[in-house]
Design a protein around this motif. Structure first.
Motif, short mmCIF file in Angstrom:
data_model
loop_
_atom_site.label_atom_id
_atom_site.label_comp_id
_atom_site.label_asym_id
_atom_site.label_seq_id
_atom_site.Cartn_x
_atom_site.Cartn_y
_atom_site.Cartn_z
N VAL A 53 -3.02 -17.05 1.74
CA VAL A 53 -4.33 -16.93 1.11
C VAL A 53 -4.56 -18.11 0.17
O VAL A 53 -5.65 -18.72 0.19
CB VAL A 53 -4.46 -15.59 0.34
CG1 VAL A 53 -5.77 -15.52 -0.42
CG2 VAL A 53 -4.32 -14.40 1.30
N GLU A 54 -3.57 -18.46 -0.63
CA GLU A 54 -3.73 -19.60 -1.55
C GLU A 54 -4.03 -20.88 -0.79
O GLU A 54 -4.89 -21.67 -1.18
CB GLU A 54 -2.48 -19.75 -2.42
CG GLU A 54 -2.72 -20.60 -3.64
CD GLU A 54 -3.81 -20.07 -4.58
OE1 GLU A 54 -4.71 -20.87 -4.93
OE2 GLU A 54 -3.78 -18.90 -4.96
N LYS A 55 -3.32 -21.12 0.32
CA LYS A 55 -3.58 -22.30 1.15
C LYS A 55 -4.98 -22.22 1.76
O LYS A 55 -5.68 -23.23 1.88
CB LYS A 55 -2.52 -22.42 2.24
CG LYS A 55 -2.65 -23.65 3.11
CD LYS A 55 -2.48 -24.93 2.34
CE LYS A 55 -1.07 -25.38 2.32
NZ LYS A 55 -0.91 -26.73 1.73
N SER A 56 -5.43 -21.02 2.08
CA SER A 56 -6.78 -20.84 2.61
C SER A 56 -7.83 -21.22 1.56
O SER A 56 -8.82 -21.88 1.89
CB SER A 56 -6.99 -19.39 3.05
OG SER A 56 -6.10 -19.07 4.10
N PHE A 57 -7.60 -20.82 0.30
CA PHE A 57 -8.52 -21.23 -0.78
C PHE A 57 -8.58 -22.75 -0.86
O PHE A 57 -9.65 -23.35 -1.02
CB PHE A 57 -8.07 -20.67 -2.12
CG PHE A 57 -8.19 -19.18 -2.29
CD1 PHE A 57 -9.16 -18.44 -1.62
CD2 PHE A 57 -7.33 -18.50 -3.14
CE1 PHE A 57 -9.26 -17.07 -1.78
CE2 PHE A 57 -7.43 -17.13 -3.32
CZ PHE A 57 -8.40 -16.41 -2.65
N GLN A 58 -7.42 -23.38 -0.75
CA GLN A 58 -7.34 -24.84 -0.81
C GLN A 58 -8.09 -25.46 0.36
O GLN A 58 -8.87 -26.40 0.18
CB GLN A 58 -5.88 -25.28 -0.80
CG GLN A 58 -5.68 -26.77 -0.88
CD GLN A 58 -4.19 -27.14 -0.81
OE1 GLN A 58 -3.30 -26.31 -1.01
NE2 GLN A 58 -3.93 -28.39 -0.52
N HIS A 59 -7.88 -24.95 1.57
CA HIS A 59 -8.57 -25.48 2.75
C HIS A 59 -10.09 -25.32 2.61
O HIS A 59 -10.85 -26.21 3.00
CB HIS A 59 -8.09 -24.79 4.02
CG HIS A 59 -6.71 -25.18 4.42
ND1 HIS A 59 -5.96 -24.43 5.30
CD2 HIS A 59 -5.92 -26.22 4.06
CE1 HIS A 59 -4.78 -25.00 5.46
NE2 HIS A 59 -4.73 -26.08 4.71
N ALA A 60 -10.52 -24.18 2.07
CA ALA A 60 -11.95 -23.95 1.88
C ALA A 60 -12.53 -24.99 0.92
O ALA A 60 -13.61 -25.56 1.18
CB ALA A 60 -12.19 -22.54 1.36
N ALA A 61 -11.83 -25.25 -0.18
CA ALA A 61 -12.31 -26.22 -1.18
C ALA A 61 -12.34 -27.64 -0.61
O ALA A 61 -13.23 -28.43 -0.94
CB ALA A 61 -11.44 -26.17 -2.42
N GLU A 62 -11.38 -27.96 0.26
CA GLU A 62 -11.28 -29.31 0.83
C GLU A 62 -12.24 -29.54 1.99
O GLU A 62 -12.43 -30.68 2.40
CB GLU A 62 -9.86 -29.56 1.33
CG GLU A 62 -8.82 -29.64 0.23
CD GLU A 62 -7.40 -29.65 0.75
OE1 GLU A 62 -7.17 -29.40 1.97
OE2 GLU A 62 -6.48 -29.89 -0.05
N ASN A 63 -12.81 -28.47 2.54
CA ASN A 63 -13.65 -28.58 3.74
C ASN A 63 -15.01 -27.89 3.56
O ASN A 63 -15.35 -27.00 4.34
CB ASN A 63 -12.91 -27.98 4.94
CG ASN A 63 -11.65 -28.74 5.27
OD1 ASN A 63 -11.70 -29.82 5.81
ND2 ASN A 63 -10.51 -28.18 4.91
N PRO A 64 -15.80 -28.31 2.59
CA PRO A 64 -17.09 -27.64 2.38
C PRO A 64 -18.03 -27.77 3.58
O PRO A 64 -18.88 -26.89 3.80
CB PRO A 64 -17.65 -28.31 1.13
CG PRO A 64 -16.96 -29.63 1.05
CD PRO A 64 -15.60 -29.40 1.64
#
Length: 154
Positions: A34-45
């Motif tokens: 989940v934490e990596k998913s939050f990171q991916h979401a922030a990096e890929n708007p």
């Protein structure tokens, strides 16, 4: 008996509890945390990430993230792409995965979506059998990471 779930917006108040949801260690090679998913979401708007905690009552039991109504392009699949689906290790085998997809599919149909795409990492223990049993079918394509693409007609 099928699982009863709610898709809940992730807020500052529940973020740590949602991020604490973990899959079985043997599944970690198939789905990012989940934490990596939050990171991916922030990096890929540009992928228009839409994510929700999956709760049974007030208890986070899973997480789901999609690209929501996005224009497909380089490395971005869509318009609707199931980017993450995970159920915590202690909650698996209770129907939560299917219940999550049921909720997501209902939302997408209400949006007028024609299909939902996803992908999986091949290998023993992959989520392929789960996706196939739900009705996803291979597109015949793989992504740049070698993941096999599937589509679910809506």
């Amino acid at each position: 008996m099928s699982a009863q779930i709610r898709l809940v917006e992730v807020t500052d108040a529940n973020r740590a509890a949602v991020a604490a949801v973990r899959v079985d260690p043997a599944q970690e090679r198939f789905v990012a945390s989940v934490e990596k998913s939050f990171q991916h979401a922030a990096e890929n708007p540009a992928a228009r990430p839409w994510f929700r905690a999956v709760c049974d009552g007030d208890v986070p039991v899973g997480f789901v993230m999609l690209s929501w109504n996005v224009e497909p392009g380089a490395g971005v699949y869509g318009p609707y792409f199931l980017w993450r689906l995970l159920v915590g290790a202690g909650f698996q085998g209770r129907g939560y995965g299917r219940a999550i997809l049921d909720e997501v599919v209902a939302l997408l149909r209400a949006e007028g979506a024609a299909e939902l795409l996803t992908s999986y990492v091949p290998g023993d223990g992959s989520p392929e059998p789960f996706y196939r049993s739900y009705g996803f079918v291979p597109t015949g394509e793989t992504d740049e990471d070698g993941e096999i693409l599937l589509r679910l007609p809506l």
